[in-house]
Design a protein around this motif. Structure first.
Motif, PDB file in Angstrom:
ATOM      1  N   TRP A 122     -47.652  -2.077 145.570  1.00  0.00           N
ATOM      2  CA  TRP A 122     -47.038  -0.135 145.886  1.00  0.00           C
ATOM      3  C   TRP A 122     -46.816  -0.546 144.526  1.00  0.00           C
ATOM      4  O   TRP A 122     -47.205  -0.924 143.210  1.00  0.00           O
ATOM      5  CB  TRP A 122     -45.695  -0.535 146.796  1.00  0.00           C
ATOM      6  N   GLY A 123     -46.105   1.592 144.207  1.00  0.00           N
ATOM      7  CA  GLY A 123     -46.301   1.591 142.942  1.00  0.00           C
ATOM      8  C   GLY A 123     -46.161   2.941 141.799  1.00  0.00           C
ATOM      9  O   GLY A 123     -46.446   3.621 142.954  1.00  0.00           O
ATOM     10  N   GLY A 124     -46.582   2.558 140.906  1.00  0.00           N
ATOM     11  CA  GLY A 124     -47.398   3.758 140.508  1.00  0.00           C
ATOM     12  C   GLY A 124     -46.503   5.193 140.164  1.00  0.00           C
ATOM     13  O   GLY A 124     -46.957   6.131 140.049  1.00  0.00           O
ATOM     14  N   GLY A 125     -44.982   4.778 140.296  1.00  0.00           N
ATOM     15  CA  GLY A 125     -44.968   5.918 139.619  1.00  0.00           C
ATOM     16  C   GLY A 125     -43.884   7.248 140.697  1.00  0.00           C
ATOM     17  O   GLY A 125     -44.342   5.933 142.180  1.00  0.00           O
ATOM     18  N   THR A 172     -49.540  13.392 139.916  1.00  0.00           N
ATOM     19  CA  THR A 172     -48.270  13.218 140.238  1.00  0.00           C
ATOM     20  C   THR A 172     -48.083  13.741 138.921  1.00  0.00           C
ATOM     21  O   THR A 172     -48.171  13.952 137.915  1.00  0.00           O
ATOM     22  CB  THR A 172     -47.803  11.776 140.948  1.00  0.00           C
ATOM     23  N   ASN A 173     -46.612  14.872 139.311  1.00  0.00           N
ATOM     24  CA  ASN A 173     -45.823  14.969 137.663  1.00  0.00           C
ATOM     25  C   ASN A 173     -45.474  13.681 136.962  1.00  0.00           C
ATOM     26  O   ASN A 173     -45.351  13.639 135.614  1.00  0.00           O
ATOM     27  CB  ASN A 173     -44.668  15.779 138.217  1.00  0.00           C
ATOM     28  N   TYR A 174     -44.753  12.298 138.176  1.00  0.00           N
ATOM     29  CA  TYR A 174     -44.181  11.021 137.452  1.00  0.00           C
ATOM     30  C   TYR A 174     -45.146  10.141 137.889  1.00  0.00           C
ATOM     31  O   TYR A 174     -45.042   8.970 138.825  1.00  0.00           O
ATOM     32  CB  TYR A 174     -43.002  11.358 138.079  1.00  0.00           C
ATOM     33  N   PRO A 175     -45.878   9.530 136.666  1.00  0.00           N
ATOM     34  CA  PRO A 175     -46.674   8.870 136.761  1.00  0.00           C
ATOM     35  C   PRO A 175     -46.026   7.297 136.600  1.00  0.00           C
ATOM     36  O   PRO A 175     -45.561   7.419 135.276  1.00  0.00           O
ATOM     37  CB  PRO A 175     -48.257   8.112 136.659  1.00  0.00           C
ATOM     38  N   GLN A 176     -46.598   6.143 136.512  1.00  0.00           N
ATOM     39  CA  GLN A 176     -45.652   5.070 136.101  1.00  0.00           C
ATOM     40  C   GLN A 176     -46.599   3.956 136.191  1.00  0.00           C
ATOM     41  O   GLN A 176     -46.522   3.227 137.596  1.00  0.00           O
ATOM     42  CB  GLN A 176     -43.903   4.563 136.315  1.00  0.00           C
ATOM     43  N   PRO A 177     -47.104   2.827 134.942  1.00  0.00           N
ATOM     44  CA  PRO A 177     -47.966   1.901 134.476  1.00  0.00           C
ATOM     45  C   PRO A 177     -47.763   0.869 135.364  1.00  0.00           C
ATOM     46  O   PRO A 177     -47.655   0.470 134.627  1.00  0.00           O
ATOM     47  CB  PRO A 177     -48.995   2.215 133.276  1.00  0.00           C
ATOM     48  N   THR A 178     -46.571   0.994 136.246  1.00  0.00           N
ATOM     49  CA  THR A 178     -46.563  -0.297 137.105  1.00  0.00           C
ATOM     50  C   THR A 178     -46.565  -0.921 138.500  1.00  0.00           C
ATOM     51  O   THR A 178     -46.840   0.624 139.603  1.00  0.00           O
ATOM     52  CB  THR A 178     -44.172   0.165 137.132  1.00  0.00           C
ATOM     53  N   PHE A 179     -46.794  -1.370 138.646  1.00  0.00           N
ATOM     54  CA  PHE A 179     -47.152  -2.095 140.586  1.00  0.00           C
ATOM     55  C   PHE A 179     -46.108  -2.974 140.709  1.00  0.00           C
ATOM     56  O   PHE A 179     -46.080  -4.497 140.359  1.00  0.00           O
ATOM     57  CB  PHE A 179     -48.861  -2.196 140.764  1.00  0.00           C
ATOM     58  N   VAL A 187     -45.191  -6.036 138.176  1.00  0.00           N
ATOM     59  CA  VAL A 187     -46.527  -6.319 136.154  1.00  0.00           C
ATOM     60  C   VAL A 187     -46.590  -4.843 136.255  1.00  0.00           C
ATOM     61  O   VAL A 187     -46.401  -3.829 136.756  1.00  0.00           O
ATOM     62  CB  VAL A 187     -48.516  -6.300 136.570  1.00  0.00           C
ATOM     63  N   HIS A 188     -46.287  -4.768 134.537  1.00  0.00           N
ATOM     64  CA  HIS A 188     -45.368  -3.053 133.918  1.00  0.00           C
ATOM     65  C   HIS A 188     -46.063  -3.089 131.959  1.00  0.00           C
ATOM     66  O   HIS A 188     -46.399  -4.534 132.394  1.00  0.00           O
ATOM     67  CB  HIS A 188     -44.193  -2.753 133.681  1.00  0.00           C
ATOM     68  N   CYS A 189     -47.371  -2.419 132.748  1.00  0.00           N
ATOM     69  CA  CYS A 189     -47.839  -1.776 131.178  1.00  0.00           C
ATOM     70  C   CYS A 189     -46.953  -1.431 130.384  1.00  0.00           C
ATOM     71  O   CYS A 189     -46.737   0.144 130.419  1.00  0.00           O
ATOM     72  CB  CYS A 189     -49.189  -0.995 131.102  1.00  0.00           C
TER      73      CYS A 189
END
Length: 678
Positions: A122-125, A172-179, A187-189
């Motif tokens: 899951w994740g991705g913002g 998406t308006n809000y991505p985040q490279p975290t899963f 894991v977070h980039c």
């Protein structure tokens, strides 16, 4: 490395054999690199970036890909070689891994993490279409999410033809490279450049980073709640929402001075009202898209014409316990009063070939983009606009809109690459708003809400909203997407989310139905903030005050929302302590049941309420998953249901909502039926 809040120490280590090495986090395998199957591949990028009104087309044709064929371990690091030449260095630092291409002209890093059979991610913002990310690829680039977001639909095809505006499932308006993984690790980039989370291969979790170096941070816990807490520690935690924001509905009206008269109809109908939101406070302009705001954020001639005596009106509302909310974004219209002041102060992003402001077409009008990489500009906007024009005039909250439009063909004051600043820009925008609020000692009292975000926005933005959904029930852009948005963002430390009650985008004949408005009220009542919106074309669409029936619907559900305030207040306290979101995927409370991992059309509100909104047009029943052990009690009938999946009656006015009879707030929940029937 000892983590915050007294949690167990994190051990990140390499282990090696003759032709392979592995990276472990507290006994959990993160990646395996073998000479025959490298975990790291580098290349030189060849990108193409096109933007039109916040919609991007980004392509790449990488060349000279290098796959290491040998390695050497050296203390807390490894060097990867190709044909005897050192090409990549991996370095451990605490609970992080630094990956560097030794030739910086190689500006594409592909890192392959270990995946196990059946593992869910899951994740991705803030993802709108899918909670579980398995089987799909998710570019991390803040943008307009698109209209329709489904390439098989006619609306999406029309919008694509009109300016790349149709979108896709991953926009998406809000991505985040975290899963996050069902092995309870994350894991977070830690880079802001363009990146991709790729879960199309069941055997590996791939991360693509458009840079010659990348830092990856790792988090491990014994369950999802502890893992979410660690991520909230890392990215920042929002203050508890103030009482006024959770104890009544915020009525969104944008008809100028008549909005105040219309508000009285909501109150007379028995609505629990905590705020009046007038996004047109600074004036309007008419475009083919619909009635747009005039992007010149101050009380001047246009605002006085639309809202005569606004400051006095704000004071009058405050005496009645009703807050006034407004709107602002980080752009200034070229034909507005503030543009010249901003230009003279050096506050705009500049053209590549001159010192003139870079202008962006926002749909039949051009605007300058505030350069928030410049500290003086952040302070100027926070003080001159939000501080003096809004907070000092009694405005208690606002939509802090946009943030996704930073072009890649301009100059920034700090000299940074716009490709790296683009995703950072929403975080800087949130910081500007938070700085203004703090300057007036209003943190935890004044509330702004944002749709745009990226890693770290959590530390500044007190409340998300899910963006501009279509006014329909469609799978990828309708009412149901606001549930997925809240659940996905909540896993990354965003405790509070809500939506435009009634939806927003009405184009090409797509207009609101009475059924949609009623169903959205049912959903919005069980979010921390309930706020209506008239949409982009209010004159073409039904509004909550269009008929006595709709007004009564809004009033009843606003009372439900207000009635739950004691429970929501407790959840806010829990969020402040632990970072747990108020709206939770079922697996967050019941992690031992893999069948819950992909459920995204219902949610737990805290741990004791289960909400299953109706998000399919024409439905009067729906399947509801009741997790765990012990019965769940139906809020409206009082009937107890055993755990499992049930087909539950769901007529308009009675969406499936359940509570745990043994919960401390059970007496409160038992009164919901009486509140709804008043």
């Amino acid at each position: 490395m000892a983590s915050r809040r007294g949690k167990t120490a994190v051990e990140l280590r390499f282990s090696a054999s003759e032709d392979a090495f592995e990276l472990w986090l507290d006994g959990k395998l993160l990646l395996r690199h073998a000479n025959s199957c490298p975990a790291v591949v580098i290349a030189r990028g060849n990108p193409s970036v096109e933007m039109y009104r916040g919609n991007f087309r980004i392509e790449d044709a990488p060349r000279e890909s290098v796959r290491p064929d040998s390695f050497s371990l050296d203390g807390d690091g490894a060097v990867l070689l190709s044909d005897g030449i050192e090409v990549v260095r991996l370095s451990l630092a605490g609970s992080a891994l630094q990956v560097d291409a030794l030739d910086p002209s190689f500006d594409r890093i592909h890192l392959h993490f270990h995946a196990e059979a059946g593992e869910v991610v899951w994740g991705g913002g803030e993802q709108m279409s899918y909670l579980a990310l398995n089987g799909r690829r998710f570019p991390m680039w803040t943008s307009e999410p698109g209209v329709g977001r489904d390439k098989s639909t006619e609306l999406t095809r029309i919008m694509d033809a009109e300016g790349m505006a149709g979108g896709d499932y991953w926009n998406t308006n809000y991505p985040q490279p975290t899963f996050l993984s069902s092995r309870w690790l994350a894991v977070h980039c830690a880079e802001t450049c363009y990146s991709v989370l790729d879960f199309t291969d069941a055997n590996t979790h791939r991360v693509e980073v458009w840079s010659s170096s990348a830092r990856f941070e790792f988090f491990g816990a014994d369950g999802p709640k502890a893992l979410v807490g660690l991520l909230s520690d890392r990215f920042g935690r929002q203050p508890a929402l103030p009482d006024w924001a959770i104890s009544g509905a915020i009525v969104g009206l944008k008809s100028g001075a008549s909005s105040f008269d219309r508000l009285e109809k909501f109150i007379d109908a028995g609505s629990a009202v905590s705020g009046l939101w007038c996004e047109d406070w600074a004036g309007i302009r008419q475009t083919s898209f619909g009635r747009r705001l005039f992007w010149d954020w101050h009380l001047g001639e246009r605002s006085e014409e639309r809202f005569p005596g606004l400051e006095g009106r704000i004071v009058d509302l405050a005496r009645r316990g009703i807050k006034f909310l407004a709107y602002v974004n980080p752009y200034l219209a070229e034909d507005g009063d503030l543009f010249a002041d901003a230009a003279a102060g050096g506050h705009f992003c500049l053209k590549l070939d001159s010192d003139e402001p870079h202008l962006v077409d926002f749909g039949e009008f051009d605007c300058g983009v505030l350069d928030f990489t410049r500290e003086e500009t952040r302070s100027w906007f926070a003080e001159r606009i939000i501080g003096r024009e809004m907070l000092d005039r009694g405005i208690a909250g606002w939509m802090a809109d946009f943030g996704e439009y930073l072009p890649t063909d301009l100059r920034l004051a700090d000299g940074s690459d716009p490709m790296e600043a683009h995703n950072l820009y929403p975080v800087l925008w949130a910081q500007v708003n938070a700085q203004a609020v703090a300057s007036r000692s209003k943190t935890g009292d004044a509330v702004f809400f944002m749709r745009a975000g990226f890693s770290g926005v959590q530390a500044h933005c007190p409340l998300l909203w899910a963006g501009d959904q279509c006014v329909d029930f469609t799978r990828h852009d309708g009412i149901g997407t606001v549930i997925t948005a809240a659940l996905s963002a909540g896993l990354l430390g965003n405790a509070y989310s809500h939506s435009d009650c009634g939806g927003y985008t009405s184009l090409h004949g797509n207009v609101r139905s009475e059924e949609l408005l009623r169903r959205w009220c049912e959903l919005a009542a069980f979010a921390p903030v309930m706020r209506s919106h008239e949409g982009n074309r209010p004159d073409d669409n039904l509004q909550y005050d269009s008929s006595p029936g709709l007004l009564d619907c809004f009033a009843r559900w606003s009372r439900v929302h207000a009635y739950l305030a004691p429970y929501v207040r407790e959840l806010c306290g829990e969020a402040s302590r632990s970072g747990l979101p108020l709206q939770r995927p079922l697996f967050l409370e019941y992690p031992d049941d893999p069948k819950l991992f992909a459920v995204q059309d219902q949610y737990l509100y805290g741990s004791d309420l289960l909400v299953a909104p109706v998000i399919e047009e024409g439905a009067d029943r729906r399947d509801v998953v009741l997790p765990g052990e012990g019965p769940w009690r139906h809020c409206w009938s009082g009937e107890d249901f055993a755990p499992g999946t049930h087909s539950v009656a769901a007529p308009i006015g009675a969406p499936p909502v359940f509570y745990r009879p043994e919960a401390r707030h059970a007496p409160l929940f038992a009164g919901l039926a009486g509140v709804l029937s008043q």
